[in-house]
Each structure stands twice: as structure tokens, then as C-alpha cells.
Design an enzyme around this catalytic site. Structure first.
Site: not given
Ligand code: NDP
Length: 285
Positions: A53, A120, A97
Site C-alpha cells: 500500500k 478503507d 491495518q
């Protein structure tokens, strides 16, 4: 039957190229999109996802920073970090994460992320907005699937889409996005009785189960479009999807491979959400 292999790698590259140009234009206006990735611990898979990412965001010109916290970090410390990122005007996107260690309440952490920086798309506000059809950050994997379908000229309207899996990050949101795109949607899960009965009716079949190659030709109607979200590690160490590719592909009109299908799109859409967040914030100034 000849089938079309949906090349997620190439389509993700297309999206990233477009974003690079967009970021270039933003920079001319003095706007630099910023992403903060918070990683707790050193779980190898998480390390690898996070590296991917960060690398991809730097490639398109997003200013990205990795915040590392050790495995024993307290919930309060993690929430404090998220709050700092919420307040930092240089940060447009925050990503924590997952999974998080057991001492931390994941739902609490997600709910602390400011919805305007939730690239997200996991916060209750964004999930709610997605369901009621309001402006929202869509979760990256479902958003990536919709983009794959669109850029492969696969129309969704009026089609019967069957989604196998009902997780918060894939199954549920993709079902709502497909429905909003005017598909008729059936959701299946581990308690579905006679799964092939449903999947065989699918014009578009989405497999988001996490079970190696469980979808076989018995589950698929000839001519269907099959999107394989699964990322599973086989005993020989190779990656495999939820779909038994060699068996299913010849039946389909189009199918995504694993790797190289949905996976690369997930990261591309994270970047897209981050750039979008920067544009939204700066347009409010
Ligand atoms: P979850 O484990 O959270 O959810 C799996 C879903 O599959 C559940 O809803 C479960 O049902 C259902 N299920 C399990 N077994 C069966 C079965 N035998 N028949 C029908 N349904 C079943 O997984 P995720 O949604 O997080 O991920 C799914 C897969 O996608 C994984 O392989 C994951 O690695 C991959 N993934 C890939 C991404 C990408 O970027 N390509 C991103 C995210 C995930 P129930 O609710 O009843 O338990």
C-alpha cells in the site's frame, strides 16, 4: 467456450496512471494528498500488505507515512494515534491495518477514525451512507470489483448477481453496490442450504468465502461472469482463489484470475479514495 480473462493487474495500473495525473494537477494547486497507515505488530501478511500500500501510494505521488506500534500497545494509545491523525490537516486518509491484537477492540478503533478520512470505508457512518445510497467512501475491495466490471464493459443492470460470503468488508458491501447498480442480488453464506442451487442462477457470481477452490463447474451457469475475491495459500505455498479456475473458466464468459484479479484493484481503490478525500477536503476550504 472462449472466455475473457479480466486482467486486474492491467486495470489497476490504468487506475493508478489516472491517479498519478490527478495528483500532479493537485500538486500544482499546492495540495498533496496524505495517507497514514497504522500497523500494530509485525504479522508477516500485514507487513506485506502495508508495504504494498505504501509503495503504490508513493508511486502515484501520495505522501504516505507508516506508523508502527508494537504488539503490546494499549487500546488507549492506539486510539490516541488515530485521534492525532484525525486532527492533522496534512492527512487525508487513515488506514489501520487489520487484524489487531486481542487486547484491542477493533470496532472501537474503526469507529474512532474520522469518516472524512476513512479511506478503507469501514466506519459505521460510511457503511450506513453506502447502504442508503449517500456519498460515502466505499470499502476498497468491493469498490475495486465494481470498477473491474465497469472497465470490462460488463453491465450489471437487470442481472442476477449471487454473492457467496457476507463479511462486513466484502460480501455485504458488494451486495449493496451491485443492488445500487440495479442488479438483483442473492446473498449466500455458510448456512445456505444447497449452495449450487443459488450459484447456478447467477449471471454474475462473486466468490468471497476464503475456502480454497470450493466453487467448481457444478456451481456455475454457462456464460456467467465469475469474480473470485478469495486469496488462499495452498499447501505447496502457491496462492489460490475460492474458484477452481481450470474447471470453471471454460464455462464462463469472463473470469478474474488469482493472483492478478481483484487483489491489485483493492490497493488502487485505496489510492483513489485517498485522492478523493484530498479533493473533497480542499474544495471545502
Ligand atoms: P470472512 O471469513 O470474513 O467471510 C467469509 C464468508 O464466507 C462468511 O460470510 C461465511 O459465512 C462464508 N462462508 C464460509 N464457508 C462457506 C461455505 N462453505 N459456503 C458458503 N459460504 C461460506 O472472509 P472475508 O470476506 O474477509 O474474505 C473472503 C476471502 O476474500 C478470503 O480469502 C480473503 O483472503 C479474501 N480477500 C481478498 C481481498 C482482496 O483484496 N482480493 C480483500 C479481502 C479479502 P458465515 O457468515 O455464515 O460465517
Amino acid at each position: 467456450m472462449p472466455y475473457h480473462m479480466i486482467d486486474g493487474k492491467a486495470i489497476a495500473q490504468q487506475v493508478r496512471n489516472e491517479l498519478k495525473e490527478e495528483v500532479g494537477r493537485l500538486k500544482e494547486q499546492g495540495i498533496i494528498p496524505g495517507l497514514r497507515v497504522i500497523l500494530v505488530g509485525t504479522h508477516p501478511a500485514s507487513e506485506s500488505y502495508v508495504r504494498g500500500k505504501i509503495r503504490a501510494s508513493e508511486e502515484v505521488g501520495i505522501n504516505s507515512e507508516l506508523i508502527r506500534l508494537n504488539e503490546e500497545v494499549s487500546e488507549a494509545e492506539l486510539l490516541q494515534k488515530v485521534t492525532e491523525c484525525n486532527k492533522d490537516p496534512a492527512v487525508h486518509g487513515i488506514l489501520v491495518q487489520l487484524p489487531l491484537p486481542l487486547q484491542i477492540d477493533t470496532n472501537k478503533v474503526i469507529a474512532t477514525i474520522s469518516p472524512e478520512k476513512d479511506v478503507d470505508g469501514f466506519t459505521p457512518v460510511n457503511v450506513g451512507n453506502l447502504i442508503i445510497g449517500q456519498d460515502a467512501f466505499f470499502p476498497c475491495t468491493p469498490y475495486g470489483i465494481m470498477e473491474l466490471l465497469k472497465r470490462s464493459d460488463i453491465s450489471v443492470e437487470g442481472k442476477h448477481a449471487v454473492v457467496v460470503g457476507r463479511s462486513n468488508i466484502v460480501g455485504k458491501p458488494i451486495s449493496f453496490l451491485l443492488q445500487q447498480a440495479n442488479a438483483t442480488v442473492t446473498m449466500c453464506h455458510s448456512r445456505t442450504v444447497d449452495l449450487p442451487f443459488y450459484t447456478k442462477q447467477a449471471d454474475i457470481l462473486i466468490a468471497a468465502v476464503g475456502r480454497t477452490e470450493m466453487i467448481t463447474s457444478e456451481h456455475v451457469k454457462p456464460g456467467a461472469v465469475v469474480i473470485d475475491v478469495g486469496i488462499n495459500r495452498k499447501e505447496d505455498g502457491k496462492l489460490a482463489g475460492d474458484v477452481l479456475f481450470a474447471d470453471v473458466a471454460p464455462l464462463t464468459s469472463a473470469i478474474t484470475p488469482v493472483p492478478g484479479g481483484v487483489g491489485p484493484m483493492t490497493i488502487a481503490m485505496l489510492l483513489k479514495n485517498t485522492v478523493q478525500s484530498a479533493i473533497r477536503k480542499e474544495s471545502k476550504r
